[in-house]
Design an enzyme around this catalytic site. Structure first.
Site, mmCIF file in Angstrom:
data_model
loop_
_atom_site.group_PDB
_atom_site.id
_atom_site.type_symbol
_atom_site.label_atom_id
_atom_site.label_comp_id
_atom_site.label_asym_id
_atom_site.label_seq_id
_atom_site.Cartn_x
_atom_site.Cartn_y
_atom_site.Cartn_z
ATOM 1 N N HIS A 77 13.072 12.094 4.120
ATOM 2 C CA HIS A 77 12.405 10.924 4.236
ATOM 3 C C HIS A 77 12.038 10.618 2.540
ATOM 4 O O HIS A 77 12.234 9.517 2.057
ATOM 5 C CB HIS A 77 10.906 10.983 4.830
ATOM 6 C CG HIS A 77 9.993 10.030 4.235
ATOM 7 N ND1 HIS A 77 9.896 8.848 4.770
ATOM 8 C CD2 HIS A 77 8.786 10.043 3.540
ATOM 9 C CE1 HIS A 77 8.821 8.132 4.273
ATOM 10 N NE2 HIS A 77 8.248 8.980 3.431
ATOM 11 N N ASP A 106 28.742 -12.906 -15.565
ATOM 12 C CA ASP A 106 29.044 -11.829 -14.690
ATOM 13 C C ASP A 106 28.508 -10.520 -15.443
ATOM 14 O O ASP A 106 27.993 -10.564 -16.766
ATOM 15 C CB ASP A 106 30.472 -11.299 -14.166
ATOM 16 C CG ASP A 106 30.490 -10.651 -12.882
ATOM 17 O OD1 ASP A 106 29.743 -9.950 -12.717
ATOM 18 O OD2 ASP A 106 31.383 -11.051 -11.924
ATOM 19 N N TRP A 141 11.958 16.884 -1.276
ATOM 20 C CA TRP A 141 12.810 16.092 -1.975
ATOM 21 C C TRP A 141 12.699 16.578 -3.413
ATOM 22 O O TRP A 141 13.932 16.504 -4.275
ATOM 23 C CB TRP A 141 12.456 14.560 -2.147
ATOM 24 C CG TRP A 141 11.305 14.122 -3.167
ATOM 25 C CD1 TRP A 141 9.876 14.521 -2.711
ATOM 26 C CD2 TRP A 141 11.329 13.854 -4.536
ATOM 27 N NE1 TRP A 141 9.128 14.287 -3.917
ATOM 28 C CE2 TRP A 141 9.980 13.612 -4.831
ATOM 29 C CE3 TRP A 141 12.338 13.380 -5.140
ATOM 30 C CZ2 TRP A 141 9.709 13.199 -6.152
ATOM 31 C CZ3 TRP A 141 11.999 12.893 -6.526
ATOM 32 C CH2 TRP A 141 10.861 13.026 -7.045
ATOM 33 N N SER A 171 26.138 6.902 -9.821
ATOM 34 C CA SER A 171 26.140 5.506 -10.030
ATOM 35 C C SER A 171 25.118 4.869 -10.470
ATOM 36 O O SER A 171 25.279 3.577 -11.103
ATOM 37 C CB SER A 171 25.692 5.176 -8.170
ATOM 38 O OG SER A 171 25.567 3.924 -7.925
ATOM 39 N N SER A 172 23.854 5.433 -10.577
ATOM 40 C CA SER A 172 22.920 5.173 -11.435
ATOM 41 C C SER A 172 23.164 4.940 -12.953
ATOM 42 O O SER A 172 22.753 3.952 -13.604
ATOM 43 C CB SER A 172 21.594 5.899 -11.319
ATOM 44 O OG SER A 172 21.243 5.613 -10.079
ATOM 45 N N HIS A 255 9.541 12.893 -13.400
ATOM 46 C CA HIS A 255 8.406 11.646 -13.882
ATOM 47 C C HIS A 255 8.799 10.656 -14.359
ATOM 48 O O HIS A 255 8.466 9.329 -14.005
ATOM 49 C CB HIS A 255 7.432 12.263 -14.784
ATOM 50 C CG HIS A 255 6.082 11.551 -14.892
ATOM 51 N ND1 HIS A 255 5.144 11.820 -13.869
ATOM 52 C CD2 HIS A 255 5.675 10.727 -15.287
ATOM 53 C CE1 HIS A 255 4.007 10.859 -14.060
ATOM 54 N NE2 HIS A 255 4.226 10.413 -15.032
ATOM 55 N N GLU A 257 11.574 9.239 -13.216
ATOM 56 C CA GLU A 257 12.105 8.539 -12.301
ATOM 57 C C GLU A 257 10.910 7.804 -11.521
ATOM 58 O O GLU A 257 11.328 6.571 -11.012
ATOM 59 C CB GLU A 257 12.564 9.815 -11.298
ATOM 60 C CG GLU A 257 12.819 9.335 -9.699
ATOM 61 C CD GLU A 257 13.757 8.222 -9.704
ATOM 62 O OE1 GLU A 257 14.008 7.630 -8.630
ATOM 63 O OE2 GLU A 257 14.786 8.099 -11.075
ATOM 64 N N TYR A 259 8.860 5.910 -12.950
ATOM 65 C CA TYR A 259 9.053 4.604 -13.930
ATOM 66 C C TYR A 259 10.423 3.935 -13.933
ATOM 67 O O TYR A 259 10.239 2.731 -13.970
ATOM 68 C CB TYR A 259 8.249 5.139 -15.394
ATOM 69 C CG TYR A 259 6.964 5.583 -15.451
ATOM 70 C CD1 TYR A 259 6.064 4.655 -15.250
ATOM 71 C CD2 TYR A 259 6.668 6.777 -15.511
ATOM 72 C CE1 TYR A 259 4.486 4.816 -15.272
ATOM 73 C CE2 TYR A 259 5.323 7.330 -15.477
ATOM 74 C CZ TYR A 259 4.351 6.304 -15.630
ATOM 75 O OH TYR A 259 3.016 6.911 -15.430
ATOM 76 N N SER A 270 5.607 -9.668 -13.068
ATOM 77 C CA SER A 270 5.227 -10.599 -14.583
ATOM 78 C C SER A 270 6.279 -11.764 -14.424
ATOM 79 O O SER A 270 5.926 -12.948 -15.073
ATOM 80 C CB SER A 270 5.837 -9.830 -15.689
ATOM 81 O OG SER A 270 5.190 -8.695 -15.971
ATOM 82 N N HIS A 304 2.398 17.702 -16.005
ATOM 83 C CA HIS A 304 0.974 17.524 -15.385
ATOM 84 C C HIS A 304 1.387 17.682 -13.770
ATOM 85 O O HIS A 304 0.536 17.909 -12.986
ATOM 86 C CB HIS A 304 0.460 15.993 -15.368
ATOM 87 C CG HIS A 304 1.262 15.152 -14.851
ATOM 88 N ND1 HIS A 304 1.177 14.103 -15.494
ATOM 89 C CD2 HIS A 304 1.935 14.934 -13.971
ATOM 90 C CE1 HIS A 304 1.903 13.032 -14.899
ATOM 91 N NE2 HIS A 304 2.530 13.631 -13.741
ATOM 92 N N HIS A 305 2.801 18.065 -13.635
ATOM 93 C CA HIS A 305 3.180 18.483 -12.146
ATOM 94 C C HIS A 305 3.154 19.918 -12.187
ATOM 95 O O HIS A 305 3.541 20.561 -10.790
ATOM 96 C CB HIS A 305 4.470 18.107 -12.027
ATOM 97 C CG HIS A 305 4.843 16.448 -11.787
ATOM 98 N ND1 HIS A 305 4.427 15.741 -10.627
ATOM 99 C CD2 HIS A 305 5.065 15.677 -12.725
ATOM 100 C CE1 HIS A 305 4.759 14.448 -10.766
ATOM 101 N NE2 HIS A 305 4.810 14.403 -12.009
ATOM 102 N N THR A 330 -0.422 0.753 -19.310
ATOM 103 C CA THR A 330 -0.444 0.291 -17.970
ATOM 104 C C THR A 330 -1.684 -0.623 -17.977
ATOM 105 O O THR A 330 -1.345 -1.811 -17.262
ATOM 106 C CB THR A 330 -0.527 1.666 -17.072
ATOM 107 O OG1 THR A 330 0.556 2.429 -17.320
ATOM 108 C CG2 THR A 330 -0.457 1.049 -15.618
ATOM 109 N N LYS A 333 -0.946 -4.228 -19.081
ATOM 110 C CA LYS A 333 -0.133 -4.998 -18.357
ATOM 111 C C LYS A 333 -1.106 -5.308 -17.047
ATOM 112 O O LYS A 333 -1.068 -6.665 -17.045
ATOM 113 C CB LYS A 333 0.881 -4.093 -17.479
ATOM 114 C CG LYS A 333 2.028 -3.645 -18.364
ATOM 115 C CD LYS A 333 3.072 -3.126 -17.622
ATOM 116 C CE LYS A 333 4.550 -2.708 -18.400
ATOM 117 N NZ LYS A 333 5.200 -4.403 -18.623
ATOM 118 N N ARG A 452 -0.816 19.751 1.987
ATOM 119 C CA ARG A 452 0.205 18.797 2.130
ATOM 120 C C ARG A 452 1.629 19.785 2.702
ATOM 121 O O ARG A 452 1.463 21.065 2.682
ATOM 122 C CB ARG A 452 0.639 18.009 1.057
ATOM 123 C CG ARG A 452 0.811 18.712 -0.260
ATOM 124 C CD ARG A 452 1.218 17.734 -1.561
ATOM 125 N NE ARG A 452 1.140 18.537 -3.021
ATOM 126 C CZ ARG A 452 1.934 18.078 -3.912
ATOM 127 N NH1 ARG A 452 2.652 16.989 -3.572
ATOM 128 N NH2 ARG A 452 1.705 18.579 -5.066
#
Length: 528
Positions: A77, A106, A141, A171-172, A255, A257, A259, A270, A304-305, A330, A333, A452
């Site tokens: 998931h 293009d 994950w 790909s990315s 992290h 990722e 963002y 926006s 921080h993880h 943030t 924004k 968790r």
């Protein structure tokens, strides 16, 4: 912005039809549509997995899933939502919209653009094929070592995961290079880089984020593959390795990722709020600087993880303050979005509703993130459901709600048809209600101490888990309304105007018909 037309030398290319034309296309619009459709298919699978997990957790002592099945579904998931839904949907939307917004015929490298899509599809199918070869990954994950060793996960699910992520990462990276070159070299004449529409700016900055973040993940999974297949010990203390190395490599990617999924979402919001407030975006320059600041700061907060792994006090303080610092751009924004809406001539069509829902829910997620930034608090609740609530408020509202807003906003441009506003608004309200019933109680579960990543729990957590499961089913089933609305829109006879949104003023709305033609610009736009 004044747009004129200048002749171009190319002869318009006739549109080829049929399945073969789609399978061999290099047109950015068709590739964007294939990205979006593929992402939505994987989204349905990920939502199904979430429903299975919440069914297992509706009350204690359930035996709907075995612990092994729960771990596999839980892991798939998360991987599917991050790598096979959120990122492909963002890339697909950008594939379609960015060349239209900047006046490009293009993408810079059309064949590489097609290759990036096929790498995504094959990577996703390879990942899910692991179910047919002994079992899918069951390590989360994030795949922390030593859970990824063959002693803990003897089947080949983790190996399938590593190989598929190489394809998805390739790909990315291909896509990000394509966006960077397209924005640098194929803008309309007269459009400076920082004059691009804010969604294109966010995509441009986000592409650099991908380029710098993915090498860390690639190195980590290469070492993991060697550990599993060739007996090396990079993450095995028995052979001189260290499992904490995996966490550093993974979260240096992980992290940013977050963002990578959020920055384009900021660009979508926006673009939508000024259109429905009938006002220019407040503080365009500050929005650009805030986007760039978030991208840079995202690379210095990964620790921080890892507050619970025995980090020195100096490291804990650095990452705590850096995490708090990222709240500043943030907040800029959020302030600019509210200022744009202030005294605007607002209307509340579905894209605007999802945008406002995004701002409210994402702000809640941001505040809970500030709580987790405080080291002593994080150590106490790090492995509890409080963290689950936090990242769902950030990522589901950040990625999902904003992408729904963008989908409804650009759907008339994609299809040339108008969707049902009634169904769109029903989809929004059911999503908001279901989401909050599902995830807000998880803050209480975490503060009460519920861990968790577990398939069962103690009796004192039963009531809030029941409500969370009810909300999850409301939220999950409401997404069927979105799919029905899209299909009904395509099949309907409700012709969309070239610009159905009164306040939309970017090139795709002001300079192109709906749907956008196969050969996009018969004449090259010139921006003054």
């Amino acid at each position: 912005m004044i747009v004129e037309s200048a002749p171009i030398d190319a002869v318009p290319v006739a549109e080829r039809r049929g399945l073969g034309a789609w399978l061999t296309t290099t047109d950015h619009k068709r590739i964007g549509v294939m990205y979006i459709c593929t992402a939505l298919c994987f989204f349905l699978v990920a939502v199904t997995f979430a429903m299975l997990m919440r069914t297992q957790l509706i009350r204690p002592g359930m035996h709907f899933l075995t612990p092994e099945e729960y771990n596999q579904i839980f892991s798939m998931h998360g991987t599917t939502m991050v790598f096979l839904f959120a990122m492909p949907l963002i890339i697909g939307m950008a594939n379609y919209v960015v060349p239209l917004q900047i006046g490009a015929r293009d993408m810079a490298f059309p064949r590489a653009n097609a290759l990036s899509y096929w790498l995504l599809l094959f990577g996703g199918l390879l990942l899910f094929s692991s179910f047919a070869f002994g079992g899918a990954m069951d390590t989360g994950w994030f795949s922390y070592a030593p859970l990824t060793s063959k002693a803990y996960s003897p089947h080949d699910g983790v190996t399938f995961w590593t190989v598929s992520l190489v394809l998805l990462g390739g790909s990315s990276i291909l896509g990000s290079i394509n966006f960077i070159v397209t924005c640098l070299r194929f803008r309309a004449k007269g459009m400076r880089l920082w004059q691009m529409p804010i969604f294109s700016v966010a995509t441009f900055i986000n592409s650099f984020l991908i380029l710098f973040a993915f090498p860390s993940l690639t190195a980590a999974i290469a070492l993991l593959y060697l550990d599993r297949q060739y007996g090396t010990s990079f993450f095995d203390p028995a052979g001189g390795g260290d499992p904490i190395i995996w966490q550093h490599l993974f979260w240096f990617f992980g992290h940013p990722e977050v963002y990578i999924m959020i920055l384009p979402a900021f660009g979508v919001i926006s673009a939508i709020i000024p259109a429905f407030a009938r006002k220019p975006l407040f503080g365009y320059a500050s929005m650009v600087y805030a986007t760039a600041s978030i991208a840079i700061l995202s690379f210095i907060v990964w620790g921080h993880h890892m507050f619970t792994v025995g980090m020195p006090a100096a490291g804990q303080l650095f990452f705590m303050y850096a995490t708090m610092l990222i709240a500043v751009p943030t907040g800029v924004k959020v302030f600019n979005w509210i200022a744009t809406m202030w005294q605007g001539s607002m209307t509340f069509e579905t894209p605007m509703l999802f945008s406002i829902g995004f701002i409210c829910l994402f702000t809640i997620g941001g505040f809970s993130g500030l709580v987790l930034a405080i080291t002593p608090v994080d150590i106490t609740i790090h492995n509890t459901y409080y963290v689950v609530a936090h990242f769902h408020y950030v990522l589901v509202s950040g990625a999902l709600f904003s992408l729904f807003a963008g989908a409804y906003f650009w759907l008339p441009k994609f299809t040339g048809k108008m969707y049902s506003e009634t169904l769109g608004k029903l989809h929004f309200w059911l999503s908001v209600i279901g989401f909050n019933i599902a995830f807000f109680p998880q803050h209480f579960l975490g503060l009460a101490g519920m861990p968790r990543r577990i398939p069962d729990y103690a009796l004192q957590f039963a009531e809030w888990n029941m409500w969370s499961t009810i909300g999850a089913f409301i939220f999950g089933l409401s997404q069927l309304l979105f799919l029905y609305n899209v299909i009904e829109c395509i099949r309907s006879n409700r012709k969309a105007a070239d610009n159905p949104w009164e306040g939309a003023d970017t090139l795709e709305w002001t300079h192109l018909p709906s749907p956008a033609p196969y050969h996009t610009f018969e004449t090259a736009p010139v921006v003054k």
